[in-house]
Write a protein that holds these residues in place. Structure first.
Motif, PDB file in Angstrom:
ATOM      1  N   ASN A  97       0.846  -1.174   0.000  1.00  0.00           N
ATOM      2  CA  ASN A  97       0.000   0.000   0.000  1.00  0.00           C
ATOM      3  C   ASN A  97       0.895   1.242   0.000  1.00  0.00           C
ATOM      4  OD1 ASN A  97      -2.120   1.697   0.120  1.00  0.00           O
ATOM      5  ND2 ASN A  97      -2.692   1.246   2.240  1.00  0.00           N
ATOM      6  N   ILE A  98       1.053   1.866  -1.162  1.00  0.00           N
ATOM      7  CA  ILE A  98       1.941   3.017  -1.306  1.00  0.00           C
ATOM      8  C   ILE A  98       1.122   4.293  -1.178  1.00  0.00           C
ATOM      9  CG2 ILE A  98       3.563   4.185  -2.831  1.00  0.00           C
ATOM     10  CD1 ILE A  98       4.044   1.511  -4.189  1.00  0.00           C
ATOM     11  N   GLN A  99       1.563   5.171  -0.288  1.00  0.00           N
ATOM     12  CA  GLN A  99       0.913   6.452  -0.085  1.00  0.00           C
ATOM     13  C   GLN A  99       1.581   7.515  -0.944  1.00  0.00           C
ATOM     14  OE1 GLN A  99      -1.819   6.737   1.831  1.00  0.00           O
ATOM     15  NE2 GLN A  99      -1.678   4.547   2.215  1.00  0.00           N
ATOM     16  N   LEU A 100       0.892   8.635  -1.136  1.00  0.00           N
ATOM     17  CA  LEU A 100       1.427   9.722  -1.942  1.00  0.00           C
ATOM     18  C   LEU A 100       2.732  10.261  -1.349  1.00  0.00           C
ATOM     19  CD1 LEU A 100       0.947  11.460  -4.403  1.00  0.00           C
ATOM     20  CD2 LEU A 100      -0.380  13.017  -2.997  1.00  0.00           C
ATOM     21  N   GLY A 101       2.830  10.331  -0.029  1.00  0.00           N
ATOM     22  CA  GLY A 101       4.052  10.793   0.623  1.00  0.00           C
ATOM     23  C   GLY A 101       5.218   9.863   0.373  1.00  0.00           C
ATOM     24  N   ASP A 102       4.933   8.575   0.278  1.00  0.00           N
ATOM     25  CA  ASP A 102       5.982   7.590  -0.013  1.00  0.00           C
ATOM     26  C   ASP A 102       6.547   7.785  -1.419  1.00  0.00           C
ATOM     27  OD1 ASP A 102       5.611   6.478   2.481  1.00  0.00           O
ATOM     28  OD2 ASP A 102       4.251   4.910   1.747  1.00  0.00           O
ATOM     29  N   ILE A 103       5.665   8.059  -2.370  1.00  0.00           N
ATOM     30  CA  ILE A 103       6.111   8.288  -3.747  1.00  0.00           C
ATOM     31  C   ILE A 103       6.994   9.523  -3.811  1.00  0.00           C
ATOM     32  CG2 ILE A 103       5.347   8.847  -6.087  1.00  0.00           C
ATOM     33  CD1 ILE A 103       2.897   7.081  -5.552  1.00  0.00           C
ATOM     34  N   GLY A 104       6.618  10.563  -3.075  1.00  0.00           N
ATOM     35  CA  GLY A 104       7.442  11.774  -3.022  1.00  0.00           C
ATOM     36  C   GLY A 104       8.820  11.488  -2.455  1.00  0.00           C
ATOM     37  N   HIS A 105       8.869  10.657  -1.431  1.00  0.00           N
ATOM     38  CA  HIS A 105      10.153  10.280  -0.835  1.00  0.00           C
ATOM     39  C   HIS A 105      11.002   9.480  -1.818  1.00  0.00           C
ATOM     40  CE1 HIS A 105      13.087   9.053   2.142  1.00  0.00           C
ATOM     41  NE2 HIS A 105      12.858   7.782   1.839  1.00  0.00           N
TER      42      HIS A 105
ATOM     43  N   LEU B  92      16.186   1.746  -6.331  1.00  0.00           N
ATOM     44  CA  LEU B  92      15.678   2.664  -5.303  1.00  0.00           C
ATOM     45  C   LEU B  92      14.160   2.595  -5.219  1.00  0.00           C
ATOM     46  CD1 LEU B  92      17.954   5.783  -5.876  1.00  0.00           C
ATOM     47  CD2 LEU B  92      17.795   4.436  -3.779  1.00  0.00           C
ATOM     48  N   PHE B  93      13.503   2.579  -6.375  1.00  0.00           N
ATOM     49  CA  PHE B  93      12.043   2.471  -6.385  1.00  0.00           C
ATOM     50  C   PHE B  93      11.584   1.120  -5.862  1.00  0.00           C
ATOM     51  CE2 PHE B  93      12.147   6.111  -9.239  1.00  0.00           C
ATOM     52  CZ  PHE B  93      11.027   6.817  -8.821  1.00  0.00           C
ATOM     53  N   VAL B  94      12.200   0.052  -6.355  1.00  0.00           N
ATOM     54  CA  VAL B  94      11.789  -1.298  -5.941  1.00  0.00           C
ATOM     55  C   VAL B  94      12.040  -1.502  -4.454  1.00  0.00           C
ATOM     56  CG1 VAL B  94      12.342  -3.755  -6.192  1.00  0.00           C
ATOM     57  CG2 VAL B  94      12.059  -2.337  -8.225  1.00  0.00           C
ATOM     58  N   GLY B  95      13.214  -1.111  -3.987  1.00  0.00           N
ATOM     59  CA  GLY B  95      13.544  -1.297  -2.577  1.00  0.00           C
ATOM     60  C   GLY B  95      12.632  -0.520  -1.650  1.00  0.00           C
ATOM     61  N   ASP B  96      12.284   0.705  -2.058  1.00  0.00           N
ATOM     62  CA  ASP B  96      11.448   1.532  -1.193  1.00  0.00           C
ATOM     63  C   ASP B  96       9.979   1.105  -1.224  1.00  0.00           C
ATOM     64  OD1 ASP B  96      11.901   3.538   0.708  1.00  0.00           O
ATOM     65  OD2 ASP B  96      10.887   5.021  -0.549  1.00  0.00           O
ATOM     66  N   THR B  97       9.505   0.625  -2.356  1.00  0.00           N
ATOM     67  CA  THR B  97       8.096   0.224  -2.436  1.00  0.00           C
ATOM     68  C   THR B  97       7.831  -1.161  -1.875  1.00  0.00           C
ATOM     69  OG1 THR B  97       8.423  -0.552  -4.706  1.00  0.00           O
ATOM     70  CG2 THR B  97       7.591   1.688  -4.420  1.00  0.00           C
TER      71      THR B  97
ATOM     72  N   ASP C 149       9.899  -2.685   0.486  1.00  0.00           N
ATOM     73  CA  ASP C 149      10.584  -2.813   1.773  1.00  0.00           C
ATOM     74  C   ASP C 149      11.637  -3.926   1.767  1.00  0.00           C
ATOM     75  OD1 ASP C 149       9.254  -0.701   2.998  1.00  0.00           O
ATOM     76  OD2 ASP C 149       7.572  -1.987   3.588  1.00  0.00           O
ATOM     77  N   VAL C 150      12.242  -4.151   0.607  1.00  0.00           N
ATOM     78  CA  VAL C 150      13.342  -5.096   0.482  1.00  0.00           C
ATOM     79  C   VAL C 150      14.634  -4.323   0.649  1.00  0.00           C
ATOM     80  CG1 VAL C 150      14.512  -6.714  -1.070  1.00  0.00           C
ATOM     81  CG2 VAL C 150      12.026  -6.576  -1.064  1.00  0.00           C
ATOM     82  N   THR C 151      15.561  -4.873   1.405  1.00  0.00           N
ATOM     83  CA  THR C 151      16.833  -4.200   1.644  1.00  0.00           C
ATOM     84  C   THR C 151      17.764  -4.439   0.455  1.00  0.00           C
ATOM     85  OG1 THR C 151      16.564  -4.570   4.003  1.00  0.00           O
ATOM     86  CG2 THR C 151      18.759  -3.956   3.224  1.00  0.00           C
ATOM     87  N   LEU C 152      17.990  -3.375  -0.308  1.00  0.00           N
ATOM     88  CA  LEU C 152      18.860  -3.445  -1.483  1.00  0.00           C
ATOM     89  C   LEU C 152      20.026  -2.475  -1.367  1.00  0.00           C
ATOM     90  CD1 LEU C 152      16.063  -3.534  -4.227  1.00  0.00           C
ATOM     91  CD2 LEU C 152      17.387  -5.461  -3.369  1.00  0.00           C
ATOM     92  N   ASP C 153      20.312  -2.040  -0.143  1.00  0.00           N
ATOM     93  CA  ASP C 153      21.316  -0.998   0.069  1.00  0.00           C
ATOM     94  C   ASP C 153      22.685  -1.373  -0.492  1.00  0.00           C
ATOM     95  OD1 ASP C 153      19.270   0.250   1.361  1.00  0.00           O
ATOM     96  OD2 ASP C 153      20.082  -0.040   3.385  1.00  0.00           O
TER      97      ASP C 153
END
Length: 150
Positions: free
Chosen positions: A2-10, A93-98, A100-104
């Motif tokens: 569930n992606i929120q608008l604030g998450d997309i901005g981040h 960056l997009f995949v990891g953030d959406t 919640d997989v650690t791809l650092d």
């Protein structure tokens, strides 16, 4: 997921820095491609002249142009590889953030590889410029002293 608008901005904020680097790489690629085009154009002229008559000067210049084209091709390859790595970094960056997989570690490794390939690309460009400058100095015409009355 569930992606929120604030998450997309981040996520977009995270991707801004690599996008600026990608813009710079594209500009560098345009410069490299233009240099290669000039080398190719000059070599075609010289090859056409050699078809008409043999000339050692033309062959020497062609050898220099072939060396220069090799270095420019290496620089173009490395710059393109850099752009590819940066594109993958942005995607991760997009995949990891959406998700919640650690791809650092992957992101850091690819970013370091992209910067390394960019540095190597600039090294090949610098080498090509040194060859072009040395050839220009070596092939310059010697001016003769003006004659009396000229």
């Amino acid at each position: 997921m569930n992606i929120q608008l604030g998450d997309i901005g981040h996520i977009i904020q995270l991707a801004i820095a690599p996008v600026f680097l990608l813009n710079g790489v594209c500009t560098a690629l345009m410069v490299l491609i233009n240099r290669l085009a000039r080398i190719i154009d000059r070599s075609r002229v010289l090859e056409d002249r050699l078809d008409i008559a043999y000339n050692d000067h033309y062959l020497t210049e062609l050898d220099v142009l072939y060396r220069r084209s090799h270095y420019i091709n290496m620089a173009i390859t490395l710059s393109t590889l850099c752009g590819l790595f940066i594109g993958i970094v942005i995607a991760l960056l997009f995949v990891g953030d959406t998700t919640d997989v650690t791809l650092d570690k992957y992101i850091a490794g690819l970013f370091a590889a992209s910067v390394g390939s960019l540095i190597a690309s600039f090294g090949f460009l610098l080498r090509e410029i040194f060859i072009a400058s040395a050839a220009m100095r070596a092939m310059r015409h010697v001016r003769r002293a003006p004659r009396a009355g000229e």
